[in-house]
Design a protein around this motif. Sequence first.
Motif, PDB file in Angstrom:
ATOM      1  N   ARG A   1      29.836  63.602  71.294  1.00 52.51           N
ATOM      2  CA  ARG A   1      30.234  64.504  70.218  1.00 52.51           C
ATOM      3  C   ARG A   1      31.283  65.466  70.777  1.00 52.51           C
ATOM      4  O   ARG A   1      30.979  66.348  71.575  1.00 52.51           O
ATOM      5  CB  ARG A   1      29.033  65.274  69.698  1.00 52.51           C
ATOM      6  CG  ARG A   1      29.375  66.209  68.521  1.00 52.51           C
ATOM      7  CD  ARG A   1      28.142  66.935  68.035  1.00 52.51           C
ATOM      8  NE  ARG A   1      27.206  66.018  67.431  1.00 52.51           N
ATOM      9  CZ  ARG A   1      27.208  65.667  66.153  1.00 52.51           C
ATOM     10  NH1 ARG A   1      28.133  66.168  65.353  1.00 52.51           N
ATOM     11  NH2 ARG A   1      26.319  64.824  65.673  1.00 52.51           N
TER      12      ARG A   1
ATOM     13  N   THR B   1      41.736  66.989  64.286  1.00 52.10           N
ATOM     14  CA  THR B   1      41.218  66.760  62.934  1.00 52.10           C
ATOM     15  C   THR B   1      41.567  67.957  62.063  1.00 52.10           C
ATOM     16  O   THR B   1      41.392  69.114  62.475  1.00 52.10           O
ATOM     17  CB  THR B   1      39.705  66.542  62.972  1.00 52.10           C
ATOM     18  OG1 THR B   1      39.417  65.493  63.906  1.00 52.10           O
ATOM     19  CG2 THR B   1      39.180  66.137  61.612  1.00 52.10           C
TER      20      THR B   1
ATOM     21  N   CYS C   1      41.562  64.729  54.699  1.00 51.87           N
ATOM     22  CA  CYS C   1      41.230  64.866  56.120  1.00 51.87           C
ATOM     23  C   CYS C   1      42.128  63.934  56.932  1.00 51.87           C
ATOM     24  O   CYS C   1      42.338  62.773  56.562  1.00 51.87           O
ATOM     25  CB  CYS C   1      39.762  64.517  56.355  1.00 51.87           C
ATOM     26  SG  CYS C   1      39.175  64.871  58.039  1.00 51.87           S
TER      27      CYS C   1
ATOM     28  N   SER D   1      43.180  62.762  61.180  1.00 52.18           N
ATOM     29  CA  SER D   1      42.739  62.842  62.569  1.00 52.18           C
ATOM     30  C   SER D   1      43.458  61.790  63.392  1.00 52.18           C
ATOM     31  O   SER D   1      43.855  60.735  62.884  1.00 52.18           O
ATOM     32  CB  SER D   1      41.221  62.637  62.657  1.00 52.18           C
ATOM     33  OG  SER D   1      40.761  62.820  63.980  1.00 52.18           O
TER      34      SER D   1
ATOM     35  N   TYR E   1      35.105  71.671  55.248  1.00 54.37           N
ATOM     36  CA  TYR E   1      35.603  71.058  56.477  1.00 54.37           C
ATOM     37  C   TYR E   1      35.200  69.586  56.503  1.00 54.37           C
ATOM     38  O   TYR E   1      34.316  69.145  55.746  1.00 54.37           O
ATOM     39  CB  TYR E   1      35.090  71.793  57.722  1.00 54.37           C
ATOM     40  CG  TYR E   1      33.618  71.614  58.010  1.00 54.37           C
ATOM     41  CD1 TYR E   1      33.165  70.636  58.895  1.00 54.37           C
ATOM     42  CD2 TYR E   1      32.666  72.435  57.397  1.00 54.37           C
ATOM     43  CE1 TYR E   1      31.811  70.477  59.160  1.00 54.37           C
ATOM     44  CE2 TYR E   1      31.314  72.284  57.659  1.00 54.37           C
ATOM     45  CZ  TYR E   1      30.893  71.299  58.541  1.00 54.37           C
ATOM     46  OH  TYR E   1      29.563  71.144  58.789  1.00 54.37           O
ATOM     47  N   CYS E   2      35.845  68.813  57.376  1.00 51.87           N
ATOM     48  CA  CYS E   2      35.569  67.384  57.482  1.00 51.87           C
ATOM     49  C   CYS E   2      35.324  67.018  58.937  1.00 51.87           C
ATOM     50  O   CYS E   2      35.734  67.738  59.853  1.00 51.87           O
ATOM     51  CB  CYS E   2      36.718  66.544  56.913  1.00 51.87           C
ATOM     52  SG  CYS E   2      38.296  66.735  57.801  1.00 51.87           S
ATOM     53  N   THR E   3      34.650  65.880  59.146  1.00 48.32           N
ATOM     54  CA  THR E   3      34.450  65.323  60.483  1.00 48.32           C
ATOM     55  C   THR E   3      35.003  63.907  60.505  1.00 48.32           C
ATOM     56  O   THR E   3      34.910  63.177  59.512  1.00 48.32           O
ATOM     57  CB  THR E   3      32.960  65.303  60.884  1.00 48.32           C
ATOM     58  OG1 THR E   3      32.238  64.469  59.970  1.00 48.32           O
ATOM     59  CG2 THR E   3      32.379  66.702  60.878  1.00 48.32           C
TER      60      THR E   3
ATOM     61  N   GLN F   1      32.923  61.973  67.680  1.00 51.69           N
ATOM     62  CA  GLN F   1      33.377  62.568  66.432  1.00 51.69           C
ATOM     63  C   GLN F   1      33.956  63.950  66.707  1.00 51.69           C
ATOM     64  O   GLN F   1      33.712  64.566  67.746  1.00 51.69           O
ATOM     65  CB  GLN F   1      32.237  62.667  65.426  1.00 51.69           C
ATOM     66  CG  GLN F   1      31.177  63.697  65.750  1.00 51.69           C
ATOM     67  CD  GLN F   1      30.148  63.814  64.642  1.00 51.69           C
ATOM     68  OE1 GLN F   1      29.970  62.891  63.852  1.00 51.69           O
ATOM     69  NE2 GLN F   1      29.483  64.939  64.584  1.00 51.69           N
ATOM     70  N   HIS F   2      34.718  64.450  65.728  1.00 50.22           N
ATOM     71  CA  HIS F   2      35.375  65.743  65.863  1.00 50.22           C
ATOM     72  C   HIS F   2      35.470  66.376  64.486  1.00 50.22           C
ATOM     73  O   HIS F   2      35.709  65.678  63.492  1.00 50.22           O
ATOM     74  CB  HIS F   2      36.776  65.564  66.477  1.00 50.22           C
ATOM     75  CG  HIS F   2      37.478  66.846  66.757  1.00 50.22           C
ATOM     76  ND1 HIS F   2      38.595  67.251  66.059  1.00 50.22           N
ATOM     77  CD2 HIS F   2      37.218  67.830  67.661  1.00 50.22           C
ATOM     78  CE1 HIS F   2      39.001  68.411  66.529  1.00 50.22           C
ATOM     79  NE2 HIS F   2      38.181  68.784  67.504  1.00 50.22           N
ATOM     80  N   SER F   3      35.266  67.716  64.419  1.00 49.38           N
ATOM     81  CA  SER F   3      35.278  68.433  63.141  1.00 49.38           C
ATOM     82  C   SER F   3      36.537  69.269  63.015  1.00 49.38           C
ATOM     83  O   SER F   3      37.073  69.783  64.008  1.00 49.38           O
ATOM     84  CB  SER F   3      34.046  69.333  63.019  1.00 49.38           C
ATOM     85  OG  SER F   3      32.858  68.569  63.037  1.00 49.38           O
TER      86      SER F   3
END
Length: 478
Positions: A286, A311, A331, A333, A375-377, A384-386
Amino acid sequence: MGLHTLVVVAVVVVSQLLVVVVPQLLERLLDCCKLGLQQWGVTYTPDSVCALEGSSVDLSCFYKYPEGLRVTESLWFINEQRGVGPVDLREDDQYKGRVQYYQNQNQNQLYHTVRITGLRARDAQTYKFRFITDDPGGKFIGRSGVSLSVTGSSGLKIDTGRGGKQLICSSTCTLTNPTYIWYRNEQPVSEQNRAVLDLRDRTVDAGSYSCAVKEHEEIRSAAVCVFESLQVKVEGAAAAPAEGQTVTLTCSSTCSSQSYSNYIWYRNRQPVSECRSASCSVAVFRGEISYSCAVEGRDLHYATVYSPKDTRAVVLPSRERAEGDSVTLTCSSDADPPVLTFSWFKQRPAANKTLGTGQNYSITNISSQHSGLYYCTALNQLGQHSSAPARLDVFSDWWKQYTGWAAVGLVSALALSLLTVILCIQRKRRAERGADVQPGDDTYTALNLATTSSSEYDTLTVVGPPPVQSGAPDEENN
């Protein structure tokens, strides 16, 4: 004249006749033989042929014989057995099932063709044609024959040009109008059928290249590696890998024909001591993380795989939004392998609310309840990254009406206050004027005209006591 004399005379006469006649007879006999030989013949077209191993080849000739005769048998051969004669290719153990004969006639020329399929290296021989007529002595063999050479995959080769950006396929055989097929890492290169293949750069054209001739695709040249570099593939992760789940990284050359034994792995540019082979098992993380590989002793360009980074969440359109409008949250990334899943959330004091998945999240007919931080991930096989939160403000129609009424009320209040001030001023002035009139004074004489003025009294003048007359007194006082 005796008998002896007669014999001598006869011998002399015959001798003279033979001296004159025999040469003529021999000359005529030779002319007949020459004429007969000219009426028999086999011509090979062409007299040498080159073919690829595994392919098929046609060997042809045209032949002739004197008129009045009929061909009863024709065949191709490479071997002759003493006392038996030539062995028909169709009966030869090495050629059984691989030979077919074809015959036709074109403009009084008789043609004969032998087709040999599934060529082998040992089929490289000199092939001859023989035909037999119904004349007991009418047999003929074309002794020169046609020479066949057979080349395998080594007969195809690739040369480079233009500093490695051009590949040229050629054959040791002289092929007639060949159509070439190019392969990159064993897969056909579309829309490329010339002997020359132009390349662009390593980002799109790196790989192992080989070539073949159309209809003989099973025979390919040796592979040539172009723009070689290393690549990393990620395997074993599910569509939504969880943190801590194990995935497998595999390092390989962009050229399928190349393989190595000793590899070096890097995590965030730091060596991973536990991984030394082409494969390395790692855990899903993560946050931001990257992996790359190298080959010991080789200076090869290498690629890097990494979890999502940079992201970003954006609210569109960016203008002021009112109730009833529609908005789209987008979103983005940067990730390699590409992002598997985008997820959307709304921040709340107690717990963030999960909204859904997808790179875009749309809200129609918005209201003030949709205002807040979103917000998005982004998730791929490595982690993963937010994003940072993006604010959505929604202005309601009620607020607009309230603002309008408030403005009207404010204007009204200001007007009323101003009117009150004016009335107070006027009342104060009137009170001040009433204080200047003392009790018992004459109403008009008590006014101080020097300090008191009003438009209401502009017509007034100062009136004093009547003057005393010196004559007779008033009749009423008598």
